[in-house]
Design a protein around this motif. Structure first.
Motif, PDB file in Angstrom:
ATOM      1  N   ASN A 219       0.822  -1.207   0.000  1.00 58.03           N
ATOM      2  CA  ASN A 219       0.000   0.000   0.000  1.00 58.03           C
ATOM      3  C   ASN A 219       0.856   1.257   0.000  1.00 58.03           C
ATOM      4  OD1 ASN A 219      -3.127  -0.566   0.483  1.00 58.03           O
ATOM      5  ND2 ASN A 219      -1.969  -2.144   1.538  1.00 58.03           N
ATOM      6  N   VAL A 220       1.960   1.232   0.731  1.00 59.22           N
ATOM      7  CA  VAL A 220       2.844   2.400   0.763  1.00 59.22           C
ATOM      8  C   VAL A 220       3.486   2.627  -0.601  1.00 59.22           C
ATOM      9  CG1 VAL A 220       4.942   3.344   1.791  1.00 59.22           C
ATOM     10  CG2 VAL A 220       3.275   2.168   3.231  1.00 59.22           C
ATOM     11  N   MET A 221       3.978   1.574  -1.222  1.00 58.85           N
ATOM     12  CA  MET A 221       4.679   1.713  -2.504  1.00 58.85           C
ATOM     13  C   MET A 221       3.738   2.046  -3.650  1.00 58.85           C
ATOM     14  SD  MET A 221       7.474  -1.363  -2.221  1.00 58.85           S
ATOM     15  CE  MET A 221       8.717  -1.323  -0.925  1.00 58.85           C
ATOM     16  N   LEU A 222       2.502   1.547  -3.584  1.00 59.92           N
ATOM     17  CA  LEU A 222       1.550   1.869  -4.652  1.00 59.92           C
ATOM     18  C   LEU A 222       1.045   3.300  -4.550  1.00 59.92           C
ATOM     19  CD1 LEU A 222      -0.542  -1.422  -4.830  1.00 59.92           C
ATOM     20  CD2 LEU A 222       1.164  -0.614  -6.459  1.00 59.92           C
ATOM     21  N   SER A 223       1.279   3.968  -3.461  1.00 59.67           N
ATOM     22  CA  SER A 223       0.935   5.382  -3.334  1.00 59.67           C
ATOM     23  C   SER A 223       2.109   6.289  -3.674  1.00 59.67           C
ATOM     24  CB  SER A 223       0.456   5.677  -1.910  1.00 59.67           C
ATOM     25  OG  SER A 223       1.483   5.418  -0.965  1.00 59.67           O
ATOM     26  N   MET A 224       3.231   5.702  -4.095  1.00 64.37           N
ATOM     27  CA  MET A 224       4.428   6.442  -4.473  1.00 64.37           C
ATOM     28  C   MET A 224       4.785   6.104  -5.925  1.00 64.37           C
ATOM     29  SD  MET A 224       6.569   5.671  -0.976  1.00 64.37           S
ATOM     30  CE  MET A 224       8.016   6.578  -1.525  1.00 64.37           C
ATOM     31  N   PRO A 225       5.706   6.852  -6.535  1.00 60.15           N
ATOM     32  CA  PRO A 225       6.081   6.557  -7.930  1.00 60.15           C
ATOM     33  C   PRO A 225       6.992   5.339  -8.054  1.00 60.15           C
ATOM     34  CG  PRO A 225       6.593   8.845  -7.337  1.00 60.15           C
ATOM     35  CD  PRO A 225       6.286   8.131  -6.080  1.00 60.15           C
ATOM     36  N   VAL A 226       6.695   4.274  -7.349  1.00 57.26           N
ATOM     37  CA  VAL A 226       7.446   3.015  -7.442  1.00 57.26           C
ATOM     38  C   VAL A 226       6.437   1.875  -7.571  1.00 57.26           C
ATOM     39  CG1 VAL A 226       9.593   3.715  -6.322  1.00 57.26           C
ATOM     40  CG2 VAL A 226       7.628   3.082  -4.925  1.00 57.26           C
TER      41      VAL A 226
END
Length: 366
Positions: A219-226
């Motif tokens: 969830n953290v990474m899907l909310s970032m440009p990664v």
């Protein structure tokens, strides 16, 4: 002579009543088991599951409240992502604390009390979870002028002793079917159910907790440009769940099944809802992770549009109001940047600039 002796015994008992849970002494005077003090438990709702459902429903309601602030197509995509993510996280936590990994139920005629020839017609249920077993006994109404409704839990989690809980159940004087099934899961039972289910529960629970952490990172990474790494973490979430199922199946099949005879019937167990829910959730996470990774290599712009992230690799930042959406940054590549314009300067400005650059040239402005 005998009547006087009987009266003397009764007077002594009345003057010196026995302490609690001395059912073995009272049975000699015509009384029978069980002497179960206090109100009987009646199938209460699992408080842990209720807390998990409340937390995730509160988060979902919060996201729905702020949903009108998102305009255009992004509203639908954002809602779909939030519902799917919360659904997966709630299921992972629910199955960790669930008692329905292996279940069984049978209707039978069985003895009810120790040292008694009375039998009852009842339904006996067995639910085995990662942290213990839950045994239920529900009798047909109108038997023995008593409400037969029991729901007893025996746990083997870290820091808890199953043998002590079974000893307390003996002191309470629980019905025979409950004590019989609970005894099958004691450490000293020849069936060996305690060791295999305790081992399977401890390690499967640990693996599922790792899957839950992977879900948080996804969830953290899907909310970032990664986004591609978020897809990898979704894949890891599903793989850990499937690994937990594999270990649980292998650990519980190490020993042959132990027959559970209850009166005139035999209780058989099978995989419960928690097992199949974990399987479905693990496959869903694997499919979603593969979809994100494949879309990253084949359609990166559409993937970023779905997650409402800007696309392109450049250093020029332009703020534009997208149609039906919020103001969001859009990066333009160098090829898309407009050509530099030659803006003519006024005579005074050009003469001043020329003198600053070439102080020795008197006619540089010409």
């Amino acid at each position: 002579m005998f009547k006087q002796l009987e009266y003397s015994v009764i007077i002594v008992i009345m003057e010196h009543p026995p302490p609690p849970y001395t059912s073995t002494k009272m049975a000699a005077f015509g009384h029978t088991f069980p002497f179960y003090p206090g109100p009987k438990p009646t199938f209460p709702m699992d408080t842990t599951s209720a807390i998990i459902i409340t937390i995730f429903l509160t988060a979902l309601v919060t996201f729905i409240i702020i949903l009108p602030g998102i305009r255009g197509k992004m509203r639908l995509f954002w809602l779909l992502r939030m519902v799917t993510s919360l659904f997966i996280g709630a299921l992972i936590l629910a199955v960790i604390f669930s008692s329905k990994w292996s279940v069984g139920q049978v209707s039978t005629n069985t003895s009810y009390k120790a040292f008694s020839s009375e039998w009852i017609s009842a339904e006996v249920g067995l639910q085995i979870g990662l942290g213990g077993v839950n045994i239920t006994l529900t009798g047909t109404p109108g038997q023995l002028n008593e409400t037969i409704n029991y729901n007893e839990e025996f746990t083997w989690r870290l820091g808890e002793n199953y043998a002590e809980e079974y000893a307390k159940a003996l002191e309470k004087g629980l019905p025979d079917p409950v004590l019989y099934l609970a005894e099958k899961f004691t450490p000293n039972s020849p069936c060996g159910l305690h060791s295999q289910y305790r081992l399977a529960g401890h390690y499967t629970s640990a693996i599922l907790w790792v899957a839950f952490l992977c879900w948080l990172l996804a969830n953290v990474m899907l909310s970032m440009p990664v986004l591609v790494y978020g897809g990898h973490m979704l894949l890891a979430t599903g793989i850990f769940q499937l690994s937990g199922l594999l270990f649980f199946s292998m650990a519980t099949s190490l020993t042959p099944p132990c027959p559970l005879h209850l009166g005139t019937a035999t209780l058989h167990t099978h995989r419960g809802p928690a097992f199949w829910i974990t399987l479905a959730t693990g496959l869903l996470c694997v499919l979603l992770g593969l979809a994100v990774v494949v879309a990253h290599w084949m359609q990166p712009h559409r993937l970023k549009a779905f997650f409402n992230q800007s696309g392109g690799d450049s250093s020029v930042l332009e703020w534009i109001p997208e149609e039906g959406g919020l103001l969001s940054p859009r990066y333009r590549s160098t090829a898309e940047s407009p050509e530099p314009l030659d803006i003519p300067l006024s005579g005074a400005s050009s003469e001043t600039c020329c003198k600053e650059e070439y102080p020795g040239e008197p006619d540089c402005a010409l």
